[in-house]
Motif scaffolding. Structure first.
Motif, mmCIF file in Angstrom:
data_model
loop_
_atom_site.group_PDB
_atom_site.id
_atom_site.type_symbol
_atom_site.label_atom_id
_atom_site.label_comp_id
_atom_site.label_asym_id
_atom_site.label_seq_id
_atom_site.Cartn_x
_atom_site.Cartn_y
_atom_site.Cartn_z
ATOM 1 N N LEU A 167 59.241 -15.414 54.900
ATOM 2 C CA LEU A 167 59.707 -14.264 54.122
ATOM 3 C C LEU A 167 59.400 -12.951 54.827
ATOM 4 N N MET A 168 58.166 -12.789 55.283
ATOM 5 C CA MET A 168 57.740 -11.525 55.874
ATOM 6 C C MET A 168 57.815 -11.602 57.398
ATOM 7 N N MET A 169 58.779 -10.885 57.981
ATOM 8 C CA MET A 169 58.948 -10.821 59.431
ATOM 9 C C MET A 169 59.374 -9.402 59.792
ATOM 10 N N PRO A 170 59.076 -8.991 61.024
ATOM 11 C CA PRO A 170 59.518 -7.657 61.458
ATOM 12 C C PRO A 170 61.029 -7.628 61.712
ATOM 13 N N ARG A 171 61.561 -6.442 61.770
ATOM 14 C CA ARG A 171 62.962 -6.132 62.082
ATOM 15 C C ARG A 171 63.949 -6.593 61.013
ATOM 16 N N LEU A 172 63.896 -7.838 60.611
ATOM 17 C CA LEU A 172 64.751 -8.356 59.538
ATOM 18 C C LEU A 172 63.945 -9.426 58.820
ATOM 19 N N ASP A 173 63.648 -9.198 57.546
ATOM 20 C CA ASP A 173 62.815 -10.162 56.822
ATOM 21 C C ASP A 173 63.632 -11.375 56.390
ATOM 22 N N GLY A 174 62.928 -12.348 55.825
ATOM 23 C CA GLY A 174 63.579 -13.588 55.427
ATOM 24 C C GLY A 174 64.674 -13.397 54.394
ATOM 25 N N ALA A 175 64.448 -12.507 53.429
ATOM 26 C CA ALA A 175 65.470 -12.268 52.394
ATOM 27 C C ALA A 175 66.740 -11.690 53.018
ATOM 28 N N GLY A 176 66.595 -10.764 53.948
ATOM 29 C CA GLY A 176 67.756 -10.184 54.629
ATOM 30 C C GLY A 176 68.487 -11.212 55.479
ATOM 31 N N LEU A 177 67.710 -12.057 56.170
ATOM 32 C CA LEU A 177 68.297 -13.118 56.988
ATOM 33 C C LEU A 177 69.074 -14.096 56.119
ATOM 34 N N ILE A 178 68.477 -14.491 54.999
ATOM 35 C CA ILE A 178 69.143 -15.417 54.087
ATOM 36 C C ILE A 178 70.455 -14.818 53.580
ATOM 37 N N ALA A 179 70.433 -13.555 53.195
ATOM 38 C CA ALA A 179 71.648 -12.910 52.676
ATOM 39 C C ALA A 179 72.761 -12.926 53.719
ATOM 40 N N LYS A 180 72.433 -12.597 54.951
ATOM 41 C CA LYS A 180 73.450 -12.559 56.018
ATOM 42 C C LYS A 180 73.949 -13.960 56.371
ATOM 43 N N ALA A 181 73.038 -14.924 56.423
ATOM 44 C CA ALA A 181 73.432 -16.293 56.761
ATOM 45 C C ALA A 181 74.292 -16.902 55.651
ATOM 46 N N ARG A 182 73.909 -16.662 54.405
ATOM 47 C CA ARG A 182 74.676 -17.191 53.273
ATOM 48 C C ARG A 182 76.046 -16.531 53.149
ATOM 49 N N ALA A 183 76.136 -15.257 53.527
ATOM 50 C CA ALA A 183 77.441 -14.583 53.489
ATOM 51 C C ALA A 183 78.402 -15.261 54.463
ATOM 52 N N ALA A 184 77.887 -15.698 55.602
ATOM 53 C CA ALA A 184 78.721 -16.353 56.609
ATOM 54 C C ALA A 184 78.960 -17.828 56.292
ATOM 55 N N ARG A 185 77.962 -18.475 55.704
ATOM 56 C CA ARG A 185 78.052 -19.910 55.435
ATOM 57 C C ARG A 185 77.382 -20.207 54.089
ATOM 58 N N PRO A 186 78.122 -20.064 52.979
ATOM 59 C CA PRO A 186 77.531 -20.179 51.641
ATOM 60 C C PRO A 186 76.820 -21.501 51.352
ATOM 61 N N ALA A 187 77.227 -22.583 51.970
ATOM 62 C CA ALA A 187 76.632 -23.886 51.672
ATOM 63 C C ALA A 187 75.413 -24.207 52.544
ATOM 64 N N LEU A 188 74.995 -23.271 53.381
ATOM 65 C CA LEU A 188 73.864 -23.509 54.273
ATOM 66 C C LEU A 188 72.617 -23.871 53.466
ATOM 67 N N LYS A 189 71.943 -24.920 53.893
ATOM 68 C CA LYS A 189 70.687 -25.311 53.257
ATOM 69 C C LYS A 189 69.576 -24.411 53.794
ATOM 70 N N ILE A 190 68.671 -23.987 52.897
ATOM 71 C CA ILE A 190 67.641 -23.029 53.271
ATOM 72 C C ILE A 190 66.309 -23.415 52.661
ATOM 73 N N ILE A 191 65.253 -23.300 53.487
ATOM 74 C CA ILE A 191 63.882 -23.407 52.999
ATOM 75 C C ILE A 191 63.202 -22.081 53.326
ATOM 76 N N LEU A 192 62.694 -21.417 52.313
ATOM 77 C CA LEU A 192 61.940 -20.182 52.493
ATOM 78 C C LEU A 192 60.464 -20.549 52.447
ATOM 79 N N ILE A 193 59.707 -20.065 53.444
ATOM 80 C CA ILE A 193 58.270 -20.320 53.476
ATOM 81 C C ILE A 193 57.537 -18.983 53.427
#
Length: 120
Positions: free
Chosen positions: A59-85
């Protein structure tokens, strides 16, 4: 297609190395490791063949956090499986998004098992 690729994003270098080794020992998953959300997003965007089947992100990372990454990845591929740690609880805005969550600390084998379960 070969086994799905796991994209693992965590800014903690020792954890990244440990998890890459744990997935390699499982013997069936290729892992692309990224040091932060920007690196992970670049790897995801370069995956034109859609081989990445699972995103595991801190979740907590520099430059782009996990929530931002998830939003961008899901926008491109809605069915992508995700595990947030994270060491923090799952943020409210991510609770209804079909995202699996694992609170740190956990054993590498536990994360590998969860990944295998999701990739089914």
């Amino acid at each position: 297609m070969d086994a799905p690729v796991v994209l693992f994003a965590d800014d903690n270098t020792p954890i990244r190395g440990l998890m890459v080794r744990a997935f390699a020992q499982a013997g069936i998953i290729k892992v692309v490791a990224a040091a932060d959300g920007v690196e992970a997003l670049a790897a995801f965007e370069a995956d034109g063949a859609g081989e990445i089947g699972l995103l595991i992100t801190d979740l907590m990372m520099p430059r782009l956090d996990g929530a931002g990454l998830i939003a961008k990845a899901r926008a491109a591929r809605p069915a992508l499986k995700i595990i947030l740690i994270s060491t923090d609880p799952l943020p409210l805005e991510l609770r209804d998004g079909g995202i699996s969550y694992m609170q740190k600390p956990f054993l590498p084998s536990e994360l590998v098992a969860k990944a295998l379960e999701l990739l089914g």
